[in-house]
Design a protein around this motif. Structure first.
Motif, PDB file in Angstrom:
ATOM      1  N   ARG A   2      57.509  42.705  40.723  1.00  0.00           N
ATOM      2  CA  ARG A   2      56.158  43.139  41.069  1.00  0.00           C
ATOM      3  C   ARG A   2      55.388  43.584  39.816  1.00  0.00           C
ATOM      4  NH1 ARG A   2      53.580  47.858  43.128  1.00  0.00           N
ATOM      5  NH2 ARG A   2      51.784  47.199  44.344  1.00  0.00           N
ATOM      6  N   LEU A  17      37.233  38.310  32.464  1.00  0.00           N
ATOM      7  CA  LEU A  17      36.091  39.131  32.032  1.00  0.00           C
ATOM      8  C   LEU A  17      35.554  38.668  30.678  1.00  0.00           C
ATOM      9  CD1 LEU A  17      36.852  42.847  32.991  1.00  0.00           C
ATOM     10  CD2 LEU A  17      34.933  41.443  33.731  1.00  0.00           C
ATOM     11  N   LEU A  20      33.542  35.650  31.190  1.00  0.00           N
ATOM     12  CA  LEU A  20      32.271  36.026  31.833  1.00  0.00           C
ATOM     13  C   LEU A  20      31.297  36.605  30.792  1.00  0.00           C
ATOM     14  CD1 LEU A  20      30.822  36.304  34.587  1.00  0.00           C
ATOM     15  CD2 LEU A  20      31.760  38.596  34.757  1.00  0.00           C
ATOM     16  N   LEU A  21      31.820  37.472  29.923  1.00  0.00           N
ATOM     17  CA  LEU A  21      30.979  38.052  28.863  1.00  0.00           C
ATOM     18  C   LEU A  21      30.439  36.955  27.948  1.00  0.00           C
ATOM     19  CD1 LEU A  21      33.038  41.232  27.900  1.00  0.00           C
ATOM     20  CD2 LEU A  21      30.711  41.208  28.792  1.00  0.00           C
ATOM     21  N   TYR A  25      26.431  36.353  27.578  1.00  0.00           N
ATOM     22  CA  TYR A  25      25.798  36.669  26.285  1.00  0.00           C
ATOM     23  C   TYR A  25      25.831  35.509  25.292  1.00  0.00           C
ATOM     24  CZ  TYR A  25      25.765  41.261  28.302  1.00  0.00           C
ATOM     25  OH  TYR A  25      25.541  42.307  29.148  1.00  0.00           O
ATOM     26  N   ARG A  60      51.138  41.497  46.171  1.00  0.00           N
ATOM     27  CA  ARG A  60      50.977  42.146  47.480  1.00  0.00           C
ATOM     28  C   ARG A  60      52.082  41.689  48.435  1.00  0.00           C
ATOM     29  NH1 ARG A  60      45.357  41.730  50.624  1.00  0.00           N
ATOM     30  NH2 ARG A  60      45.897  39.545  50.614  1.00  0.00           N
ATOM     31  N   ARG A  63      55.367  43.415  47.651  1.00  0.00           N
ATOM     32  CA  ARG A  63      55.375  44.810  48.107  1.00  0.00           C
ATOM     33  C   ARG A  63      55.722  44.899  49.593  1.00  0.00           C
ATOM     34  NH1 ARG A  63      51.261  47.768  50.445  1.00  0.00           N
ATOM     35  NH2 ARG A  63      51.591  49.997  50.412  1.00  0.00           N
TER      36      ARG A  63
ATOM     37  N   ALA B  10      32.846  44.012  37.990  1.00  0.00           N
ATOM     38  CA  ALA B  10      32.686  43.066  36.881  1.00  0.00           C
ATOM     39  C   ALA B  10      31.219  42.948  36.469  1.00  0.00           C
ATOM     40  CB  ALA B  10      33.236  41.699  37.296  1.00  0.00           C
ATOM     41  N   PHE B  13      30.249  46.064  34.632  1.00  0.00           N
ATOM     42  CA  PHE B  13      30.921  46.044  33.325  1.00  0.00           C
ATOM     43  C   PHE B  13      30.144  45.177  32.339  1.00  0.00           C
ATOM     44  CE2 PHE B  13      33.896  44.080  30.348  1.00  0.00           C
ATOM     45  CZ  PHE B  13      34.503  45.192  29.803  1.00  0.00           C
ATOM     46  N   VAL B  14      29.750  43.997  32.797  1.00  0.00           N
ATOM     47  CA  VAL B  14      28.997  43.068  31.933  1.00  0.00           C
ATOM     48  C   VAL B  14      27.631  43.674  31.568  1.00  0.00           C
ATOM     49  CG1 VAL B  14      27.860  40.811  31.873  1.00  0.00           C
ATOM     50  CG2 VAL B  14      30.176  41.006  32.737  1.00  0.00           C
ATOM     51  N   ALA B  15      26.979  44.294  32.556  1.00  0.00           N
ATOM     52  CA  ALA B  15      25.673  44.914  32.295  1.00  0.00           C
ATOM     53  C   ALA B  15      25.811  46.079  31.305  1.00  0.00           C
ATOM     54  CB  ALA B  15      25.065  45.405  33.603  1.00  0.00           C
ATOM     55  N   PHE B  17      28.093  46.428  29.063  1.00  0.00           N
ATOM     56  CA  PHE B  17      28.361  45.843  27.753  1.00  0.00           C
ATOM     57  C   PHE B  17      27.054  45.414  27.087  1.00  0.00           C
ATOM     58  CE2 PHE B  17      29.981  42.939  24.626  1.00  0.00           C
ATOM     59  CZ  PHE B  17      31.184  43.530  24.257  1.00  0.00           C
ATOM     60  N   GLY B  18      26.149  44.901  27.909  1.00  0.00           N
ATOM     61  CA  GLY B  18      24.839  44.491  27.395  1.00  0.00           C
ATOM     62  C   GLY B  18      24.057  45.670  26.818  1.00  0.00           C
ATOM     63  N   ARG B  21      24.840  46.375  23.283  1.00  0.00           N
ATOM     64  CA  ARG B  21      24.236  45.393  22.356  1.00  0.00           C
ATOM     65  C   ARG B  21      22.815  45.777  21.961  1.00  0.00           C
ATOM     66  NH1 ARG B  21      25.895  39.844  22.539  1.00  0.00           N
ATOM     67  NH2 ARG B  21      23.737  39.290  22.924  1.00  0.00           N
ATOM     68  N   PHE B  77      36.979  48.930  40.141  1.00  0.00           N
ATOM     69  CA  PHE B  77      38.241  48.201  39.953  1.00  0.00           C
ATOM     70  C   PHE B  77      39.390  48.960  40.633  1.00  0.00           C
ATOM     71  CE2 PHE B  77      36.375  46.311  35.836  1.00  0.00           C
ATOM     72  CZ  PHE B  77      35.950  45.189  36.509  1.00  0.00           C
ATOM     73  N   TYR B  81      41.684  47.680  43.690  1.00  0.00           N
ATOM     74  CA  TYR B  81      43.151  47.721  43.637  1.00  0.00           C
ATOM     75  C   TYR B  81      43.703  48.420  44.879  1.00  0.00           C
ATOM     76  CZ  TYR B  81      47.859  48.784  41.925  1.00  0.00           C
ATOM     77  OH  TYR B  81      49.235  48.895  41.794  1.00  0.00           O
ATOM     78  N   TRP B  84      43.130  46.255  47.962  1.00  0.00           N
ATOM     79  CA  TRP B  84      43.962  45.037  47.929  1.00  0.00           C
ATOM     80  C   TRP B  84      45.397  45.344  48.350  1.00  0.00           C
ATOM     81  CZ3 TRP B  84      42.739  40.019  47.445  1.00  0.00           C
ATOM     82  CH2 TRP B  84      43.756  39.121  47.161  1.00  0.00           C
ATOM     83  N   PHE B  85      45.911  46.476  47.841  1.00  0.00           N
ATOM     84  CA  PHE B  85      47.302  46.853  48.144  1.00  0.00           C
ATOM     85  C   PHE B  85      47.391  47.817  49.333  1.00  0.00           C
ATOM     86  CE2 PHE B  85      47.725  45.381  43.732  1.00  0.00           C
ATOM     87  CZ  PHE B  85      48.689  44.412  43.947  1.00  0.00           C
ATOM     88  N   GLN B  86      46.297  47.895  50.085  1.00  0.00           N
ATOM     89  CA  GLN B  86      46.271  48.647  51.350  1.00  0.00           C
ATOM     90  C   GLN B  86      46.705  50.098  51.171  1.00  0.00           C
ATOM     91  OE1 GLN B  86      48.822  46.153  53.670  1.00  0.00           O
ATOM     92  NE2 GLN B  86      47.273  44.616  53.966  1.00  0.00           N
ATOM     93  N   ARG B  87      46.207  50.706  50.100  1.00  0.00           N
ATOM     94  CA  ARG B  87      46.519  52.110  49.872  1.00  0.00           C
ATOM     95  C   ARG B  87      45.502  52.976  50.596  1.00  0.00           C
ATOM     96  NH1 ARG B  87      49.778  52.053  45.116  1.00  0.00           N
ATOM     97  NH2 ARG B  87      51.137  50.297  45.553  1.00  0.00           N
ATOM     98  N   GLY B 143      43.796  43.045  53.381  1.00  0.00           N
ATOM     99  CA  GLY B 143      42.815  43.470  52.380  1.00  0.00           C
ATOM    100  C   GLY B 143      41.859  42.413  52.142  1.00  0.00           C
TER     101      GLY B 143
END
Lengths: 65, 143
Positions: A2, A17, A20-21, A25, A60, A63, B10, B13-15, B17-18, B21, B77, B81, B84-87, B143
């Protein structure tokens, strides 16, 4: 098993990512004399994104098994 | 829902990062370029406010906004997570982080009803209600 899948998923997420960046850009990329065109990052985004989702889906399943 | 939250993370995150710049650059010029690119009228209310804010942004404020964007992305994120892992904590994060917007959306709706505001409220309320239902039920789920 896992942990391996989680680390793989995170690494592929990071690669996704980065692609994507680059797409947003317009970062230039070069390997030797070859300038990597932007469309390669579209391919990278799809492939790395798919592998990321796959790794997390497998994690998953491990698990819940 | 986990994938949707990860996508939101995501995008932010990209915004964010911009924003980094734009440090040491002409932010007002970049804001004007963005308004032009989106074909918005700079004289209208919200583009005008955006341009005024951009004109007064310092480098320290830009870094601050970028850090906030990174923190928000990390939260999304982590939420993805958890879902997704049903926590259980993932569902709590989703319910609380969605729920804090509901009063603001209600306030905005009270100031004037538009389809966008109404859709945002309904969508967010549906997500919060679903998360509350899952928490209340506490049963295994997908999930």
């Amino acid at each position: 098993m896992r942990s391996y899948l989680l680390i793989s998923g995170l690494l592929f997420a990071a690669v996704t990512l980065l692609h994507l960046l680059r797409l947003v850009y317009g970062w230039p990329a070069q390997i030797g004399a070859w300038t990597v065109p932007l469309w390669v990052s579209w391919l990278g985004l799809i492939v790395a994104g798919s592998l990321c989702v796959w790794a997390f889906a497998l994690a998953r399943g491990v698990r819940s098994a | 829902m986990a994938v949707f939250e990860a996508l939101k993370g995501a995008i932010v995150f990209v915004a964010g990062f911009g924003l980094t710049r734009l440090v040491h650059r002409d932010v007002a010029h970049a804001a004007h370029a963005l308004i032009d690119r989106l074909h918005l009228d700079a004289a209208r209310k919200f583009p005008h406010i955006f341009l005024q804010l951009a004109a007064n942004l310092s480098d320290a404020q830009l870094w601050g906004l970028a850090v906030l964007a990174l923190a928000y992305a990390l939260l999304r994120f982590a939420e993805a997570y958890g879902l997704w892992f049903q926590r259980r904590w993932g569902e709590w994060v989703a319910a609380v982080s969605g729920g804090i917007y509901v009063p603001v959306e209600l306030y905005e709706l009270a100031r004037g009803v538009t389809w966008i505001k109404l859709a945002a409220l309904l969508l967010n309320a549906a997500v919060v209600a679903y998360m509350c239902y899952m928490l209340w039920r506490g049963a295994p789920r997908s999930g």
